[in-house]
Structures are given as structure tokens and as C-alpha cells.
Design a protein around this motif. Sequence first.
Motif, PDB file in Angstrom:
ATOM      1  N   ALA A   1       0.590  -0.914   0.017  1.00  0.00           N
ATOM      2  CA  ALA A   1       0.275  -0.027  -0.031  1.00  0.00           C
ATOM      3  C   ALA A   1       1.248   1.268   0.315  1.00  0.00           C
ATOM      4  O   ALA A   1       2.161   1.059   0.245  1.00  0.00           O
ATOM      5  CB  ALA A   1      -0.778  -0.052   0.718  1.00  0.00           C
ATOM      6  N   PRO A   2       0.728   2.560  -0.656  1.00  0.00           N
ATOM      7  CA  PRO A   2       1.611   3.707  -0.765  1.00  0.00           C
ATOM      8  C   PRO A   2       1.886   3.738   1.070  1.00  0.00           C
ATOM      9  O   PRO A   2       2.980   4.525   1.006  1.00  0.00           O
ATOM     10  CB  PRO A   2       0.640   4.736  -1.044  1.00  0.00           C
ATOM     11  CG  PRO A   2      -0.610   3.644  -2.244  1.00  0.00           C
ATOM     12  CD  PRO A   2      -0.977   2.771  -1.225  1.00  0.00           C
ATOM     13  N   GLU A   3       1.620   3.861   2.001  1.00  0.00           N
ATOM     14  CA  GLU A   3       1.991   3.662   2.859  1.00  0.00           C
ATOM     15  C   GLU A   3       3.369   3.520   3.818  1.00  0.00           C
ATOM     16  O   GLU A   3       3.667   3.672   4.720  1.00  0.00           O
ATOM     17  CB  GLU A   3       0.440   4.626   4.199  1.00  0.00           C
ATOM     18  CG  GLU A   3       0.146   3.341   4.755  1.00  0.00           C
ATOM     19  CD  GLU A   3      -1.345   2.552   4.197  1.00  0.00           C
ATOM     20  OE1 GLU A   3      -2.098   1.812   4.389  1.00  0.00           O
ATOM     21  OE2 GLU A   3      -1.655   3.693   2.317  1.00  0.00           O
ATOM     22  N   HIS A   4       2.910   2.240   2.985  1.00  0.00           N
ATOM     23  CA  HIS A   4       4.212   0.976   3.316  1.00  0.00           C
ATOM     24  C   HIS A   4       5.554   1.466   3.249  1.00  0.00           C
ATOM     25  O   HIS A   4       5.761   1.725   3.761  1.00  0.00           O
ATOM     26  CB  HIS A   4       3.570  -0.145   2.952  1.00  0.00           C
ATOM     27  CG  HIS A   4       2.486  -1.153   3.566  1.00  0.00           C
ATOM     28  ND1 HIS A   4       2.085  -2.406   2.959  1.00  0.00           N
ATOM     29  CD2 HIS A   4       1.695  -0.498   4.307  1.00  0.00           C
ATOM     30  CE1 HIS A   4       0.659  -2.181   3.670  1.00  0.00           C
ATOM     31  NE2 HIS A   4       0.394  -1.178   4.582  1.00  0.00           N
ATOM     32  N   ALA A   5       5.721   2.349   2.125  1.00  0.00           N
ATOM     33  CA  ALA A   5       6.059   2.482   1.631  1.00  0.00           C
ATOM     34  C   ALA A   5       7.142   3.872   2.846  1.00  0.00           C
ATOM     35  O   ALA A   5       8.195   4.561   3.004  1.00  0.00           O
ATOM     36  CB  ALA A   5       7.129   2.996   0.251  1.00  0.00           C
ATOM     37  N   ARG A   6       6.257   5.194   2.931  1.00  0.00           N
ATOM     38  CA  ARG A   6       6.229   5.792   3.471  1.00  0.00           C
ATOM     39  C   ARG A   6       6.984   5.109   4.968  1.00  0.00           C
ATOM     40  O   ARG A   6       8.343   5.882   5.557  1.00  0.00           O
ATOM     41  CB  ARG A   6       5.875   7.320   3.929  1.00  0.00           C
ATOM     42  CG  ARG A   6       5.128   8.341   2.876  1.00  0.00           C
ATOM     43  CD  ARG A   6       4.551   8.977   3.298  1.00  0.00           C
ATOM     44  NE  ARG A   6       2.862   8.385   3.145  1.00  0.00           N
ATOM     45  CZ  ARG A   6       2.498   8.315   3.175  1.00  0.00           C
ATOM     46  NH1 ARG A   6       2.180   7.829   1.145  1.00  0.00           N
ATOM     47  NH2 ARG A   6       1.464   7.835   2.995  1.00  0.00           N
ATOM     48  N   LEU A   7       6.546   4.113   6.073  1.00  0.00           N
ATOM     49  CA  LEU A   7       7.275   4.191   7.517  1.00  0.00           C
ATOM     50  C   LEU A   7       7.462   3.559   6.984  1.00  0.00           C
ATOM     51  O   LEU A   7       8.346   3.316   8.156  1.00  0.00           O
ATOM     52  CB  LEU A   7       5.109   2.877   7.315  1.00  0.00           C
ATOM     53  CG  LEU A   7       3.859   3.137   7.877  1.00  0.00           C
ATOM     54  CD1 LEU A   7       3.005   2.437   7.357  1.00  0.00           C
ATOM     55  CD2 LEU A   7       4.184   4.317   9.013  1.00  0.00           C
ATOM     56  N   LEU A   8       7.928   2.314   5.984  1.00  0.00           N
ATOM     57  CA  LEU A   8       9.616   1.717   6.463  1.00  0.00           C
ATOM     58  C   LEU A   8      10.443   2.203   6.171  1.00  0.00           C
ATOM     59  O   LEU A   8      11.851   2.593   6.518  1.00  0.00           O
ATOM     60  CB  LEU A   8       9.363   0.653   4.734  1.00  0.00           C
ATOM     61  CG  LEU A   8      10.364  -0.857   4.461  1.00  0.00           C
ATOM     62  CD1 LEU A   8      10.339  -0.968   5.639  1.00  0.00           C
ATOM     63  CD2 LEU A   8      10.223  -1.244   3.551  1.00  0.00           C
ATOM     64  N   CYS A   9      10.418   3.899   5.178  1.00  0.00           N
ATOM     65  CA  CYS A   9      11.797   4.707   5.012  1.00  0.00           C
ATOM     66  C   CYS A   9      11.788   5.543   6.364  1.00  0.00           C
ATOM     67  O   CYS A   9      13.042   5.610   6.709  1.00  0.00           O
ATOM     68  CB  CYS A   9      11.219   5.582   4.132  1.00  0.00           C
ATOM     69  SG  CYS A   9      12.502   7.316   3.762  1.00  0.00           S
TER      70      CYS A   9
END
Length: 68
Positions: A10-18
Motif C-alpha cells: 500500500a502507498p503508506e507502507h513505503a513511507r513507514l518503511l523509510c
Amino acid sequence: MLLATDVVYAPEHARLLCHCATQLLSDDGTFWMLITIRSEGKFAGILNTVEAAFTASDRPRGKSGRRL
């Protein structure tokens, strides 16, 4: 070293992972992320969210002030 594979759905996963990787890595740490690039279907475009999260000017800084 941090290794993440097949973790962005999901799009928010990339931000959270960063954010998480930035906080967990030591100053000389290495972060490897492997993702499947899908051009069709439910997860098409996920690569764009990863690129956006890891190149955003407001992405988080680590303890030393460095960014991924």
C-alpha cells in the motif's frame, strides 16, 4: 544491515518503511529493499510510492542527520 523484501503493498507502507529504516540504521548501516515491480493489477504503481518515499525532500533524518 537491514533487509526488507516484498513488504510494500500500500502507498503508506513505503513511507513507514523509510521512517523505520532511518531510525534503526546506524550511521554506517546499509538498507536493502527488494520489491516486485508489477505493471498490472492491484499492486501496479507500487514502485512509484517507494521512489517517492525515499526521494521526498521531507523524508526523515537519522540520528546523525543523514537521510536514506
